[in-house]
Design an enzyme around this catalytic site. Structure first.
Site, PDB file in Angstrom:
ATOM      1  N   HIS A 259       0.819  -1.210   0.000  1.00  0.00           N
ATOM      2  CA  HIS A 259       0.000   0.000   0.000  1.00  0.00           C
ATOM      3  C   HIS A 259       0.850   1.257   0.000  1.00  0.00           C
ATOM      4  CE1 HIS A 259      -2.233   3.367   1.831  1.00  0.00           C
ATOM      5  NE2 HIS A 259      -3.225   2.894   1.113  1.00  0.00           N
ATOM      6  N   CYS A 260       2.025   1.227   0.627  1.00  0.00           N
ATOM      7  CA  CYS A 260       2.744   2.473   0.895  1.00  0.00           C
ATOM      8  C   CYS A 260       3.473   3.054  -0.311  1.00  0.00           C
ATOM      9  CB  CYS A 260       3.736   2.247   2.036  1.00  0.00           C
ATOM     10  SG  CYS A 260       2.937   1.938   3.623  1.00  0.00           S
ATOM     11  N   ILE A 261       4.475   2.357  -0.830  1.00  0.00           N
ATOM     12  CA  ILE A 261       5.369   2.949  -1.820  1.00  0.00           C
ATOM     13  C   ILE A 261       4.663   3.302  -3.130  1.00  0.00           C
ATOM     14  CG2 ILE A 261       7.539   2.684  -3.078  1.00  0.00           C
ATOM     15  CD1 ILE A 261       7.800   2.950  -0.055  1.00  0.00           C
ATOM     16  N   ILE A 263       1.663   4.194  -3.597  1.00  0.00           N
ATOM     17  CA  ILE A 263       0.505   5.072  -3.423  1.00  0.00           C
ATOM     18  C   ILE A 263       0.820   6.336  -2.635  1.00  0.00           C
ATOM     19  CG2 ILE A 263      -1.800   5.231  -2.381  1.00  0.00           C
ATOM     20  CD1 ILE A 263      -2.170   2.278  -3.084  1.00  0.00           C
ATOM     21  N   ASP A 264       1.451   6.195  -1.466  1.00  0.00           N
ATOM     22  CA  ASP A 264       1.575   7.330  -0.552  1.00  0.00           C
ATOM     23  C   ASP A 264       2.276   8.550  -1.134  1.00  0.00           C
ATOM     24  OD1 ASP A 264       0.325   5.605   1.122  1.00  0.00           O
ATOM     25  OD2 ASP A 264       1.963   5.387   2.551  1.00  0.00           O
TER      26      ASP A 264
END
Length: 419
Positions: A259-261, A263-264
């Site tokens: 989810h992090c890299i 999207i964020d």
């Protein structure tokens, strides 16, 4: 039944939070709109890698209860929002789940309640989105209720750092909200760090992941030209990381997942464009490079087949590891799906093996895991290691294969090709 804490969202972020809070002696309710998830949890069954069935049993014994009934919010002293924040159309943040959760809180908000948002988002969300919705409750902010942001730092599969021993960042809209949030998290997190405010806490999360995003893009681009120049990038990184200061090792791969890299950093880029009307060029370039890696992997497979006078069209390709990270079952944003689509669009027959994924259901992919790994590796025209699960004996599998492409830099030089 009153609860000390209601955690909204019982996924990869919310469930570990609920566990640590319950282990600290707090009475915890896990709110989730999925009836299936609630049923599993209340029957003692976990649905994520980092929380075991035994953990769930201990939580239930401590008074934990999962529910889809939002009225549970009315009796909570603290409510923590841990819901998904994916990218929507044109890369814009999709805050639908955050808005929905906040509206539910507003309908049931009672005096002396702390509300904390943990879902990753762009700077200003806590103040500009949550605060107006909570104001509709008729209660007075900073007197009847308090509001803060605390970025989640969950790293699925990490055996060393979990929620308890990873420093927790908190930032409230006011000093009193910050103090309330800090006191709450200090019940079950070893170190709590307060920022000047919610925007600083929101931006800290985005900086952490943008840092990783940009550095991964750097080595991904280097992997392409090092291959063309005949330079072993993996050996270059091994040498560079011996420097005890000023360098941190990052590694290339088939694309970024989780989810992090992926999207964020786009949340930060979106806010910069929206508010300041100019691009965040580092983020946008990093996204372009990292998004190019599945296509690069497909081209490398095609090139290796060409060297053996074979065509990608009609070839049997075996993909090893389709999760986004080693030794977990999490497939969110895994580049494996795009790689399979690219190979199949050029006429290849793609099979896969993953010890954590019995049935692979991606947007354009529906397959069952092959059962005889060694036979499949020997029969395939090319084998591509996408995820280096510890179960894989990489050199052995490479020795069985006609062509072996390793995107994780683990195979011996004389056994296969590295990205």
């Amino acid at each position: 039944m009153p609860f000390d804490v209601v955690v909204m969202g019982q996924g990869y972020v919310g469930l570990p939070l609920a566990r640590e809070a319950a282990n600290s002696g707090l009475k915890v309710a896990g709110y989730d709109p999925s009836a299936g998830t609630v049923e599993l949890l209340n029957s003692g069954v976990s649905h994520i890698d980092d929380v075991s069935d035994q953990d769930i049993a201990g939580m239930i014994a401590a008074g934990y209860q999962a529910t889809s009934d939002e009225t549970v919010l009315a009796d909570a002293r603290t409510i923590v929002i841990c819901v998904p924040t994916p990218l929507g159309d044109a890369g814009a943040p999709d805050l639908g789940a955050v808005v929905s959760a906040t509206e539910s809180i507003a309908r049931h908000l009672t005096s002396d309640t702390l509300v904390v948002l943990e879902s990753t988002t762009y700077p200003g969300t806590t103040e500009d989105v949550l605060l107006p919705i909570l104001a509709s409750s008729g209660l007075e902010f900073d007197a009847d209720y308090f509001l803060a942001f605390s970025p989640e730092r969950i790293d699925p599969g990490n055996k060393i750092y979990g929620l308890k021993n990873t420093p927790k960042v908190v930032g409230g809209l006011t000093p009193s909200s910050t103090a309330r949030a800090r006191t709450f998290y200090e019940r079950f997190v070893d170190i709590v760090i307060a920022t000047k405010g919610a925007k600083e806490a929101e931006t800290a999360k985005l900086l952490e992941n943008t840092y990783r995003h940009v550095n991964i893009a750097l080595v991904n681009e280097m992997s392409k030209f090092c291959h063309e120049l005949g330079i072993d990038l993996w050996d270059v990184i091994r040498a560079a990381k011996t420097k005890p200061f000023g360098f941190q090792a990052f590694y290339p791969g088939p694309g970024v997942g989780g989810h992090c890299i992926p999207i964020d950093p786009n949340y930060l880029s979106f806010e910069v464009r929206k508010t300041l009307n100019y691009p965040f060029r580092f983020v946008e370039l990093a996204e372009e490079i990292n998004n190019s890696m599945p296509g690069y992997v497909a081209r490398r497979v095609q090139s290796l087949l060409n060297m053996e006078k074979k065509s990608l069209n009609g070839s049997q390709i075996l993909l090893l590891g389709v999760t986004y990270k080693a030794d977990i079952a999490d497939q969110r944003e895994s580049p494996a799906s795009e790689i399979a689509d690219l190979l199949e669009s050029q006429g290849a027959q793609v099979d896969y093996h993953d010890p954590y994924v019995a049935n692979w259901l991606a947007p354009n992919t529906e397959k069952k895991c092959i059962t005889d790994l060694e036979r499949a590796a020997a029969e395939a025209d090319a084998v591509v290691l996408l995820q280096s699960h510890s179960e894989y004996e990489v050199d052995h599998l490479a020795g069985l294969s006609k062509i072996f492409l390793d995107t994780r830099g683990t195979v011996a030089e004389d056994r296969g090709s590295r990205l």
